[in-house]
Design an enzyme around this catalytic site. Structure first.
Site, PDB file in Angstrom:
ATOM      1  N   ARG A  37      35.341  49.026  24.941  1.00 21.14           N
ATOM      2  CA  ARG A  37      36.178  47.826  24.995  1.00 21.14           C
ATOM      3  C   ARG A  37      36.608  47.509  26.431  1.00 21.14           C
ATOM      4  O   ARG A  37      37.278  46.497  26.670  1.00 21.14           O
ATOM      5  CB  ARG A  37      37.399  47.975  24.079  1.00 21.14           C
ATOM      6  CG  ARG A  37      36.979  48.188  22.633  1.00 21.14           C
ATOM      7  CD  ARG A  37      37.889  47.470  21.653  1.00 21.14           C
ATOM      8  NE  ARG A  37      37.171  47.179  20.420  1.00 21.14           N
ATOM      9  CZ  ARG A  37      36.534  46.036  20.184  1.00 21.14           C
ATOM     10  NH1 ARG A  37      36.525  45.064  21.066  1.00 21.14           N
ATOM     11  NH2 ARG A  37      35.908  45.851  19.047  1.00 21.14           N
ATOM     12  N   HIS A  67      25.534  52.221  29.906  1.00 19.47           N
ATOM     13  CA  HIS A  67      25.742  50.957  29.202  1.00 19.47           C
ATOM     14  C   HIS A  67      27.129  50.430  29.571  1.00 19.47           C
ATOM     15  O   HIS A  67      28.114  51.143  29.466  1.00 19.47           O
ATOM     16  CB  HIS A  67      25.617  51.167  27.689  1.00 19.47           C
ATOM     17  CG  HIS A  67      25.444  49.913  26.894  1.00 19.47           C
ATOM     18  ND1 HIS A  67      26.319  48.838  26.982  1.00 19.47           N
ATOM     19  CD2 HIS A  67      24.496  49.542  25.983  1.00 19.47           C
ATOM     20  CE1 HIS A  67      25.908  47.878  26.164  1.00 19.47           C
ATOM     21  NE2 HIS A  67      24.804  48.276  25.548  1.00 19.47           N
ATOM     22  N   TYR A  70      30.864  46.405  26.083  1.00 24.26           N
ATOM     23  CA  TYR A  70      30.291  45.178  25.529  1.00 24.26           C
ATOM     24  C   TYR A  70      31.273  44.018  25.481  1.00 24.26           C
ATOM     25  O   TYR A  70      30.929  42.926  25.062  1.00 24.26           O
ATOM     26  CB  TYR A  70      29.599  45.411  24.187  1.00 24.26           C
ATOM     27  CG  TYR A  70      30.321  46.253  23.181  1.00 24.26           C
ATOM     28  CD1 TYR A  70      29.773  47.476  22.787  1.00 24.26           C
ATOM     29  CD2 TYR A  70      31.506  45.846  22.597  1.00 24.26           C
ATOM     30  CE1 TYR A  70      30.406  48.267  21.861  1.00 24.26           C
ATOM     31  CE2 TYR A  70      32.148  46.641  21.659  1.00 24.26           C
ATOM     32  CZ  TYR A  70      31.595  47.845  21.301  1.00 24.26           C
ATOM     33  OH  TYR A  70      32.234  48.628  20.370  1.00 24.26           O
ATOM     34  N   HIS A 107      25.068  43.493  28.425  1.00 23.50           N
ATOM     35  CA  HIS A 107      24.789  42.309  27.610  1.00 23.50           C
ATOM     36  C   HIS A 107      25.040  41.094  28.498  1.00 23.50           C
ATOM     37  O   HIS A 107      26.137  40.962  29.045  1.00 23.50           O
ATOM     38  CB  HIS A 107      25.707  42.261  26.385  1.00 23.50           C
ATOM     39  CG  HIS A 107      25.511  43.412  25.435  1.00 23.50           C
ATOM     40  ND1 HIS A 107      26.225  43.566  24.281  1.00 23.50           N
ATOM     41  CD2 HIS A 107      24.648  44.466  25.468  1.00 23.50           C
ATOM     42  CE1 HIS A 107      25.822  44.650  23.640  1.00 23.50           C
ATOM     43  NE2 HIS A 107      24.873  45.228  24.350  1.00 23.50           N
ATOM     44  N   GLU A 142      20.104  43.158  28.690  1.00 24.65           N
ATOM     45  CA  GLU A 142      19.673  43.484  27.330  1.00 24.65           C
ATOM     46  C   GLU A 142      19.334  42.208  26.559  1.00 24.65           C
ATOM     47  O   GLU A 142      20.082  41.231  26.576  1.00 24.65           O
ATOM     48  CB  GLU A 142      20.764  44.279  26.591  1.00 24.65           C
ATOM     49  CG  GLU A 142      20.322  44.674  25.181  1.00 24.65           C
ATOM     50  CD  GLU A 142      21.196  45.734  24.527  1.00 24.65           C
ATOM     51  OE1 GLU A 142      22.107  46.267  25.194  1.00 24.65           O
ATOM     52  OE2 GLU A 142      20.960  46.017  23.339  1.00 24.65           O
ATOM     53  N   ASP A 176      15.966  45.449  22.800  1.00 24.56           N
ATOM     54  CA  ASP A 176      16.560  46.126  21.650  1.00 24.56           C
ATOM     55  C   ASP A 176      15.787  45.643  20.421  1.00 24.56           C
ATOM     56  O   ASP A 176      15.781  44.440  20.121  1.00 24.56           O
ATOM     57  CB  ASP A 176      18.051  45.753  21.577  1.00 24.56           C
ATOM     58  CG  ASP A 176      18.789  46.489  20.477  1.00 24.56           C
ATOM     59  OD1 ASP A 176      18.305  46.481  19.329  1.00 24.56           O
ATOM     60  OD2 ASP A 176      19.867  47.048  20.759  1.00 24.56           O
ATOM     61  N   HIS A 179      17.810  43.641  17.952  1.00 20.88           N
ATOM     62  CA  HIS A 179      18.217  42.337  18.470  1.00 20.88           C
ATOM     63  C   HIS A 179      17.055  41.337  18.464  1.00 20.88           C
ATOM     64  O   HIS A 179      17.214  40.199  18.018  1.00 20.88           O
ATOM     65  CB  HIS A 179      18.736  42.457  19.910  1.00 20.88           C
ATOM     66  CG  HIS A 179      19.983  43.281  20.028  1.00 20.88           C
ATOM     67  ND1 HIS A 179      20.567  43.558  21.237  1.00 20.88           N
ATOM     68  CD2 HIS A 179      20.758  43.885  19.089  1.00 20.88           C
ATOM     69  CE1 HIS A 179      21.646  44.298  21.040  1.00 20.88           C
ATOM     70  NE2 HIS A 179      21.784  44.514  19.750  1.00 20.88           N
ATOM     71  N   HIS A 211      15.782  49.845  23.350  1.00 17.21           N
ATOM     72  CA  HIS A 211      16.741  50.350  22.372  1.00 17.21           C
ATOM     73  C   HIS A 211      16.037  50.341  21.038  1.00 17.21           C
ATOM     74  O   HIS A 211      15.585  49.285  20.571  1.00 17.21           O
ATOM     75  CB  HIS A 211      17.978  49.453  22.311  1.00 17.21           C
ATOM     76  CG  HIS A 211      18.936  49.659  23.435  1.00 17.21           C
ATOM     77  ND1 HIS A 211      19.950  48.770  23.721  1.00 17.21           N
ATOM     78  CD2 HIS A 211      19.047  50.670  24.333  1.00 17.21           C
ATOM     79  CE1 HIS A 211      20.640  49.235  24.767  1.00 17.21           C
ATOM     80  NE2 HIS A 211      20.112  50.371  25.152  1.00 17.21           N
ATOM     81  N   ASP A 224      23.486  40.895  14.487  1.00 17.54           N
ATOM     82  CA  ASP A 224      23.275  42.143  15.205  1.00 17.54           C
ATOM     83  C   ASP A 224      23.885  43.302  14.426  1.00 17.54           C
ATOM     84  O   ASP A 224      25.032  43.663  14.635  1.00 17.54           O
ATOM     85  CB  ASP A 224      23.926  41.998  16.599  1.00 17.54           C
ATOM     86  CG  ASP A 224      23.825  43.267  17.425  1.00 17.54           C
ATOM     87  OD1 ASP A 224      23.165  44.227  16.977  1.00 17.54           O
ATOM     88  OD2 ASP A 224      24.409  43.296  18.519  1.00 17.54           O
ATOM     89  N   HIS A 226      22.781  47.116  13.436  1.00 19.90           N
ATOM     90  CA  HIS A 226      21.807  48.198  13.550  1.00 19.90           C
ATOM     91  C   HIS A 226      21.724  48.998  12.255  1.00 19.90           C
ATOM     92  O   HIS A 226      22.692  49.114  11.530  1.00 19.90           O
ATOM     93  CB  HIS A 226      22.207  49.157  14.677  1.00 19.90           C
ATOM     94  CG  HIS A 226      22.289  48.499  16.013  1.00 19.90           C
ATOM     95  ND1 HIS A 226      22.475  49.200  17.172  1.00 19.90           N
ATOM     96  CD2 HIS A 226      22.208  47.200  16.385  1.00 19.90           C
ATOM     97  CE1 HIS A 226      22.514  48.360  18.202  1.00 19.90           C
ATOM     98  NE2 HIS A 226      22.361  47.135  17.741  1.00 19.90           N
ATOM     99  N   GLU A 256      20.193  53.780  19.026  1.00 25.95           N
ATOM    100  CA  GLU A 256      21.598  53.347  18.869  1.00 25.95           C
ATOM    101  C   GLU A 256      21.851  53.114  17.391  1.00 25.95           C
ATOM    102  O   GLU A 256      22.476  52.127  17.000  1.00 25.95           O
ATOM    103  CB  GLU A 256      21.848  52.030  19.614  1.00 25.95           C
ATOM    104  CG  GLU A 256      21.640  52.065  21.102  1.00 25.95           C
ATOM    105  CD  GLU A 256      21.828  50.682  21.734  1.00 25.95           C
ATOM    106  OE1 GLU A 256      21.266  49.700  21.209  1.00 25.95           O
ATOM    107  OE2 GLU A 256      22.549  50.600  22.728  1.00 25.95           O
TER     108      GLU A 256
HETATM  109 ZN    ZN Z   1      23.184  45.614  18.991  1.00 29.80          ZN
HETATM  110 FE    FE Z   2      21.221  47.719  22.196  1.00 32.27          FE
HETATM  111 FE    FE Z   3      23.811  46.967  23.958  1.00 33.87          FE
END
Ligand code: ZN
Ligand code: FE
Ligand code: FE
Length: 287
Positions: A37, A67, A70, A107, A142, A176, A179, A211, A224, A226, A256
């Protein structure tokens, strides 16, 4: 050799992540540079970095992937949101130089109604502020699913960001699988075509990481979510093709997938290693 890892918790430091990676059969890993976060990063522990470096070379770990949080939105309309993105990116890239030669994924952001062109311009503007000629870190954009006003669901958008970035040799792309499948690239029925498009528009030399996630949501859903490998709409047979594809087989793959614990990742890594260099369409039992 398959280069494979998964997302690990950075809480206990780099040496600990490297040991966890080795313990589950991985030879790389991904981690958040700070709370996802986007809070304050922990101070750099130089002792941990030194121990990590020798452990990583001893165990032949491949470059690792950081990473960004996000919540970062370099495309935001609010100046204070972009300023936050600038501070985090600058700080993260400085910190990455303690571990030279690795990768940093983020991202691209959401244009929140300004339109794609303005969003893309803002992302490139920020990259032009934070990238430095001497950095050894490759920064990855990404590819996204295109939910809401997300930028980066089309290869053309990623290409435009790269083209507008002065130090574009410092930039790469992370695909990804969840994605792009949810974003409308049919890697289940048209993997070759998707990769040809990527090559034509961006160039496969810019593809630096993948990813590896199955998708809970169907093709072109722009959602999105996963899923564990083989349990979603992409399916195990497609992952066998993905990891063995001539354009992809030597790239690093990062899981992920939603897992309760490390043994979930260990199982997926074992499974993918078994599928690696097998013939996806032959009678090897994969349907
Ligand atoms: Zn994702
Ligand atoms: Fe990803
Ligand atoms: Fe990501």
């Amino acid at each position: 050799m398959l280069t494979i890892g998964c997302h690990l918790s950075a809480g206990k430091g780099f040496l600990n992540m490297a040991k966890e990676a080795v313990s589950i059969g991985a030879n790389t890993f991904q981690f958040f540079t700070r709370n996802p976060r986007g809070s304050q990063a922990k101070p750099i522990d130089l002792k941990d970095i030194e121990l990590f470096k020798s452990y990583a070379s001893e165990h032949h770990l491949k470059p690792i992937l950081a990473h960004a949080p996000y919540t970062l939105n370099p495309a935001a309309d609010k100046p204070e949101t972009r300023e936050f993105a600038r501070i985090v990116l600058t700080d993260d890239l400085n910190r990455m130089e303690h571990l030279p030669g690795n990768m940093y994924n983020f991202h691209p952001g959401s244009h929140v109604g300004q339109g794609i062109t303005d969003g893309i311009n803002r992302i490139a503007e920020l990259l032009n502020e934070v990238l430095t000629p001497n950095q050894t870190t490759t920064v990855l954009l990404e590819a996204m699913s295109g939910k809401g006003t997300e930028i980066g669901a089309r290869f053309e958008e990623l290409k435009e960001i790269i083209d507008q970035t002065h130090l574009s040799d410092k930039i790469g792309v992370c695909l990804d699988t969840c994605h792009i499948f949810a974003g409308g690239y049919d890697i289940v029925h048209n993997l070759d075509n998707t990769l040809n498009q990527f090559d034509k528009i961006i160039g496969l030399n810019k593809l630096k990481a993948i990813h590896l996630n199955d998708s809970l949501m169907p093709f072109n859903s722009r959602k999105d979510r996963h899923e564990k490998i083989g349990k979603g709409f992409i399916g195990l047979n497609s992952f066998a093709k993905i990891i063995n594809h001539p354009a992809l087989k030597d790239k690093p793959f990062y899981l992920e997938t939603p897992q309760e614990n490390l043994s979930g990742y260990a199982g997926e890594i074992t499974l993918l290693k078994k599928l690696y260099q097998s013939e996806p369409n032959s009678d090897c039992g994969i349907v």
